[in-house]
Design a protein around this motif. Structure first.
Motif, short mmCIF file in Angstrom:
data_model
loop_
_atom_site.label_atom_id
_atom_site.label_comp_id
_atom_site.label_asym_id
_atom_site.label_seq_id
_atom_site.Cartn_x
_atom_site.Cartn_y
_atom_site.Cartn_z
N ALA A 30 0.85 -1.18 0.17
CA ALA A 30 0.11 0.01 0.12
C ALA A 30 0.89 1.26 -0.23
CB ALA A 30 -0.84 0.04 1.36
N GLY A 31 2.08 1.40 0.23
CA GLY A 31 3.02 2.27 0.20
C GLY A 31 3.04 3.18 1.38
N VAL A 32 2.81 2.49 2.37
CA VAL A 32 2.71 2.83 3.75
C VAL A 32 3.86 2.66 4.71
CG1 VAL A 32 1.53 3.30 5.88
CG2 VAL A 32 0.08 2.91 3.92
N VAL A 33 4.84 3.58 4.98
CA VAL A 33 5.83 3.19 6.00
C VAL A 33 5.76 4.19 7.30
CG1 VAL A 33 8.37 3.53 6.18
CG2 VAL A 33 7.46 3.09 4.04
N LEU A 34 5.33 3.37 8.36
CA LEU A 34 5.35 3.91 9.59
C LEU A 34 6.68 4.69 10.04
CD1 LEU A 34 3.52 1.18 11.72
CD2 LEU A 34 2.54 3.03 10.64
N GLY A 35 6.33 6.01 10.38
CA GLY A 35 7.38 6.78 10.79
C GLY A 35 7.96 7.68 9.37
N GLU A 36 7.42 7.32 8.27
CA GLU A 36 7.83 8.09 7.18
C GLU A 36 6.70 8.57 6.50
OE1 GLU A 36 10.66 6.21 4.40
OE2 GLU A 36 11.99 5.27 6.50
N THR A 37 5.68 7.67 5.76
CA THR A 37 4.79 8.32 5.36
C THR A 37 3.43 8.35 6.05
OG1 THR A 37 4.03 6.00 4.62
CG2 THR A 37 5.41 7.13 3.06
N TYR A 38 3.49 7.69 7.21
CA TYR A 38 2.39 7.73 8.16
C TYR A 38 2.90 7.68 9.83
CZ TYR A 38 -2.12 7.10 10.45
OH TYR A 38 -3.42 7.24 11.25
N PRO A 39 2.43 8.34 10.65
CA PRO A 39 3.26 8.76 11.83
C PRO A 39 3.09 7.24 12.75
CG PRO A 39 1.30 10.01 11.99
CD PRO A 39 1.48 9.29 10.45
N HIS A 40 3.89 6.90 13.47
CA HIS A 40 3.90 5.75 14.35
C HIS A 40 2.97 5.88 15.36
CE1 HIS A 40 7.57 3.50 13.56
NE2 HIS A 40 8.29 4.72 13.28
N ARG A 41 2.49 5.03 15.87
CA ARG A 41 1.52 5.10 17.25
C ARG A 41 2.05 5.71 18.26
NH1 ARG A 41 -0.62 -0.58 19.49
NH2 ARG A 41 -2.62 0.03 20.37
N ILE A 42 1.31 6.74 18.74
CA ILE A 42 2.09 7.56 19.87
C ILE A 42 1.74 6.89 21.60
CG2 ILE A 42 1.70 9.77 18.95
CD1 ILE A 42 -0.73 10.28 20.59
N CYS A 43 1.04 5.84 21.45
CA CYS A 43 0.81 5.10 22.63
C CYS A 43 -0.05 3.60 22.18
CB CYS A 43 0.12 5.95 23.72
SG CYS A 43 -1.64 6.28 23.47
N ASP A 44 0.19 2.95 23.49
CA ASP A 44 -0.85 1.61 23.26
C ASP A 44 -2.15 2.06 23.98
OD1 ASP A 44 -2.13 -0.74 23.88
OD2 ASP A 44 -0.24 -1.71 23.77
N GLU A 45 -3.10 2.48 23.26
CA GLU A 45 -4.38 2.87 23.87
C GLU A 45 -4.98 1.82 24.77
OE1 GLU A 45 -5.58 0.44 20.69
OE2 GLU A 45 -4.24 1.99 20.62
N ARG A 46 -4.64 0.64 24.75
CA ARG A 46 -5.37 -0.28 25.79
C ARG A 46 -4.68 -0.28 26.78
NH1 ARG A 46 -5.77 -2.35 20.41
NH2 ARG A 46 -7.99 -3.16 19.95
N LYS A 47 -3.26 -0.27 27.20
CA LYS A 47 -2.49 0.20 28.15
C LYS A 47 -3.09 1.28 28.69
CE LYS A 47 1.06 -3.32 26.88
NZ LYS A 47 2.23 -3.52 26.50
N ALA A 48 -2.77 2.61 28.09
CA ALA A 48 -3.10 3.76 28.49
C ALA A 48 -4.45 3.68 29.08
CB ALA A 48 -2.89 4.64 27.36
N ARG A 49 -5.47 3.30 28.49
CA ARG A 49 -6.79 3.28 29.20
C ARG A 49 -6.95 2.59 30.39
NH1 ARG A 49 -12.11 0.58 27.87
NH2 ARG A 49 -13.82 2.56 27.77
N SER A 50 -6.25 1.45 30.23
CA SER A 50 -6.31 0.55 31.70
C SER A 50 -5.48 1.48 32.69
CB SER A 50 -5.53 -0.66 31.56
OG SER A 50 -5.53 -1.33 32.47
N ARG A 51 -4.60 1.98 32.55
CA ARG A 51 -4.00 3.02 33.62
C ARG A 51 -4.76 4.07 34.06
NH1 ARG A 51 0.75 2.43 30.13
NH2 ARG A 51 0.19 4.39 29.04
N PHE A 52 -5.42 4.71 33.16
CA PHE A 52 -6.35 5.77 33.25
C PHE A 52 -7.48 5.23 34.20
CE2 PHE A 52 -10.35 7.98 32.35
CZ PHE A 52 -10.13 9.13 32.41
#
Length: 180
Positions: free
Chosen positions: A111-133
């Motif tokens: 698809a031409g998608v390169v994380l960190g280049e053409t699309y940003p990396h994930r900023i956090c693991d939302e499931r772990k962050a939600r659990s902590r919250f």
């Protein structure tokens, strides 16, 4: 925006409220304040809580929204069935547009998608962050509220209706029910 800012990144709801106060074109003091309080799980009736990509079927069934606003993902399929990694049996349905970080490398390359280049990396693991919250929020509630006077037998928040002492149960999201 609010769920990501408050739950995933741990930023106070007040910062979001003040930012929107300054930049919203159709700003309404009461709506803005109430919505940001809901995001922070303070005040009455925080009716929607959670980062839930699985709800995509309700608002973006075809992926048209993501493909319009994130054109770098437009060549990805809506979803794929992937082998279930933990048990090694069966498959699970993976949403390629709303969770691109979990896509197979070959699919991303095609698809031409390169994380960190053409699309940003994930900023956090939302499931772990939600659990902590939610854990922090539960700890805060337990340290500040006496359970027998503020909740009913089902763990719902109670609100006094005045001097007569009558109380009513409020809608309390499952994550915040007081477990006795």
């Amino acid at each position: 925006v609010s769920t990501c800012l408050v739950e995933a990144l741990g930023v106070s709801w007040r910062h979001g409220m003040y930012h929107f106060q300054e930049y919203l074109v159709d700003y309404d003091e009461f709506i803005n304040t109430h919505m940001w309080m809901n995001a922070g799980c303070v005040g009455f009736d925080p009716y929607y809580i959670g980062l839930d990509f699985k709800r995509r079927q309700y608002w973006d069934k075809t992926g048209a929204y993501v493909r319009k606003w994130c054109p770098e993902l437009r060549n990805l399929p809506d979803s794929v069935d992937l082998p279930e990694a933990e048990r090694g049996i069966g498959t699970f349905h993976h949403d390629c547009l709303y969770e691109p970080w979990g896509n197979p490398d070959a699919l991303m390359k095609e698809a031409g998608v390169v994380l960190g280049e053409t699309y940003p990396h994930r900023i956090c693991d939302e499931r772990k962050a939600r659990s902590r919250f939610f854990s922090k929020h539960q700890q805060r509630r337990r340290s500040q509220l006496p359970p027998d006077s503020m909740t009913d037998e089902r763990g719902r928040d109670m609100v006094s209706l005045g001097k007569g002492g009558k109380k009513i149960a409020m809608f309390t999201p499952r994550a915040f029910l007081w477990r006795k």
